[in-house]
Design an enzyme around this catalytic site. Structure first.
Site, PDB file in Angstrom:
ATOM      1  N   ASN A   1       0.877  -1.168   0.000  1.00  0.00           N
ATOM      2  CA  ASN A   1       0.000   0.000   0.000  1.00  0.00           C
ATOM      3  C   ASN A   1       0.919   1.225   0.000  1.00  0.00           C
ATOM      4  OD1 ASN A   1      -1.829   2.027   0.485  1.00  0.00           O
ATOM      5  ND2 ASN A   1      -2.299   1.412   2.596  1.00  0.00           N
TER       6      ASN A   1
ATOM      7  N   LYS B   1       0.177   4.228  -0.350  1.00  0.00           N
ATOM      8  CA  LYS B   1      -0.455   5.448   0.174  1.00  0.00           C
ATOM      9  C   LYS B   1      -0.163   6.603  -0.794  1.00  0.00           C
ATOM     10  CE  LYS B   1      -0.144   3.394   4.681  1.00  0.00           C
ATOM     11  NZ  LYS B   1      -0.062   3.546   6.127  1.00  0.00           N
TER      12      LYS B   1
ATOM     13  N   HIS C   1      -9.512   1.603   4.688  1.00  0.00           N
ATOM     14  CA  HIS C   1      -8.258   1.805   5.420  1.00  0.00           C
ATOM     15  C   HIS C   1      -8.496   2.814   6.540  1.00  0.00           C
ATOM     16  CE1 HIS C   1      -4.163   2.899   6.385  1.00  0.00           C
ATOM     17  NE2 HIS C   1      -3.801   1.774   5.813  1.00  0.00           N
TER      18      HIS C   1
ATOM     19  N   GLU D   1      -6.841   5.198   7.567  1.00  0.00           N
ATOM     20  CA  GLU D   1      -6.563   6.600   7.208  1.00  0.00           C
ATOM     21  C   GLU D   1      -7.753   7.209   6.471  1.00  0.00           C
ATOM     22  OE1 GLU D   1      -2.796   5.839   5.280  1.00  0.00           O
ATOM     23  OE2 GLU D   1      -1.987   5.259   7.236  1.00  0.00           O
TER      24      GLU D   1
ATOM     25  N   GLU E   1      -5.675  -4.426  10.574  1.00  0.00           N
ATOM     26  CA  GLU E   1      -4.624  -3.434  10.766  1.00  0.00           C
ATOM     27  C   GLU E   1      -4.900  -2.637  12.037  1.00  0.00           C
ATOM     28  OE1 GLU E   1      -2.560  -2.475   6.807  1.00  0.00           O
ATOM     29  OE2 GLU E   1      -4.225  -1.090   7.019  1.00  0.00           O
TER      30      GLU E   1
ATOM     31  N   GLY F   1       2.399   2.487  10.693  1.00  0.00           N
ATOM     32  CA  GLY F   1       3.395   3.530  10.500  1.00  0.00           C
ATOM     33  C   GLY F   1       4.083   3.965  11.782  1.00  0.00           C
TER      34      GLY F   1
ATOM     35  N   SER G   1       3.184  -1.904  10.435  1.00  0.00           N
ATOM     36  CA  SER G   1       4.630  -2.037  10.663  1.00  0.00           C
ATOM     37  C   SER G   1       5.157  -3.446  10.398  1.00  0.00           C
ATOM     38  CB  SER G   1       5.005  -1.567  12.068  1.00  0.00           C
ATOM     39  OG  SER G   1       4.639  -0.202  12.243  1.00  0.00           O
TER      40      SER G   1
ATOM     41  N   GLY H   1       2.705  -1.093   4.273  1.00  0.00           N
ATOM     42  CA  GLY H   1       2.810   0.321   3.912  1.00  0.00           C
ATOM     43  C   GLY H   1       4.264   0.701   3.660  1.00  0.00           C
TER      44      GLY H   1
HETATM   45  P1  PGA Z   1       2.695   0.404   7.634  1.00  0.00           P
HETATM   46  O1  PGA Z   1       1.249   0.640   6.983  1.00  0.00           O
HETATM   47  O2  PGA Z   1       3.190  -0.919   7.097  1.00  0.00           O
HETATM   48  O3  PGA Z   1       3.531   1.563   7.153  1.00  0.00           O
HETATM   49  O4  PGA Z   1       2.517   0.378   9.103  1.00  0.00           O
HETATM   50  C1  PGA Z   1       0.365  -0.420   6.761  1.00  0.00           C
HETATM   51  C2  PGA Z   1      -0.920   0.110   6.162  1.00  0.00           C
HETATM   52  O5  PGA Z   1      -1.370   1.186   6.582  1.00  0.00           O
HETATM   53  O6  PGA Z   1      -1.515  -0.530   5.276  1.00  0.00           O
END
Ligand code: PGA
Length: 251
Positions: free
Chosen positions: A9, A11, A96, A98, A168, A174, A214, A235
């Site tokens: 992803n 983003k 997601h 976000e 998630e 993140g 992460s 991500g």
């Molecule tokens: P991250 O994000 O691996 O940077 O923690 C995962 C995601 O939001 O899909």
């Protein structure tokens, strides 16, 4: 049997040239290899058409990160599920955290998006997960259940079987904080039980449930070894081929 999937992803990262470069590099890195999972990259809308044309669809699946909750018409700035499908992309990440947090996506909206994605033969990668407060308040199992029930449980078993879930935990996205493999496995087993209660054991056993938050080359192996974890939604560690490939190879 359910599929293992490692999905990136991106983003809101990479301009068109950088995205195309990455896609070519990943496709090349996978050539001649037989990974034990499907590989998908989730790109911004503007990359989709070009990226699908530079990868072999058998090696690299392509996903949007969102689609509109409306079919077409006067919705300035929106991109419909049909438009996503017309680029050759096969997947769409929906719900997601976000999008839920920054763009007000509710279960009611997500339900429409899922419906339109399925009508256009896109496979939804549907995200669910609790916040830090919800976990600390011990409501995480309930929260995740409502997210699934509200947006997905009007689907027929046949339609539900086209859904990929991604657990998630918001506190792990993140942040460098990963759920321990025990915490992730516990939630994945909980999710599979919810699916079994609604759609029966066969549908539950056949549903791919990804972990995200992460996940990286150092922890992927341990996470993917858990019986109910079928891969990852990645991500930060999906932005460079040298970081992403070892996660694919963790299977
Ligand atoms: P991250 O994000 O691996 O940077 O923690 C995962 C995601 O939001 O899909």
């Amino acid at each position: 049997m359910r599929k293992n999937i490692v999905a990136g992803n991106w983003k809101m990262n990479k301009n068109l040239q950088e995205g195309v470069e990455f896609a070519k590099e990943l496709d090349k890195a996978l050539t001649g290899k037989s990974p034990k999972c499907d590989v998908v990259i989730g790109t911004p809308f503007i990359h989709l058409a070009t990226v699908t044309s530079v990868v072999d669809a058998k090696r690299v699946g392509v996903s949007a990160q969102n689609c509109a909750d409306k079919v077409s018409g006067a919705y300035t700035g929106e991109v419909s599920a049909a438009m996503v499908a017309s680029t050759g992309a096969g997947y769409v990440i929906l719900g997601h955290s976000e999008r839920r947090t920054y763009y007000g996506e509710t279960s009611a909206k997500l339900k429409e998006k899922v419906k339109l994605a399925l009508e256009n033969n896109l496979k939804p990668i549907f995200c669910i997960g609790e916040t830090k407060d919800e976990r600390e308040g011990n409501t995480h199992f309930e929260v995740v259940k409502s997210q699934i029930v509200e947006a997905l449980f009007d689907l027929s078993a046949d339609d539900f079987s086209k859904i990929i879930l991604a657990y998630e935990p918001v506190w792990a996205i993140g942040t460098g904080l990963t759920a321990t493999s025990a915490q992730a496995q516990e939630m994945h087993a909980h999710i599979r039980k919810i699916l079994a209660d609604k759609y029966g054991k066969e549908v539950a056993d056949n549903t791919t449930i990804l972990y995200g938050g992460s996940c990286n080359k150092n922890n992927a192996k341990e996470l993917f070894a858990c019986p109910d974890i079928d891969g990852g939604l990645i991500g930060g560690a999906s932005l460079k081929v040298e970081d992403f490939m070892p996660i694919i190879e963790a299977f």
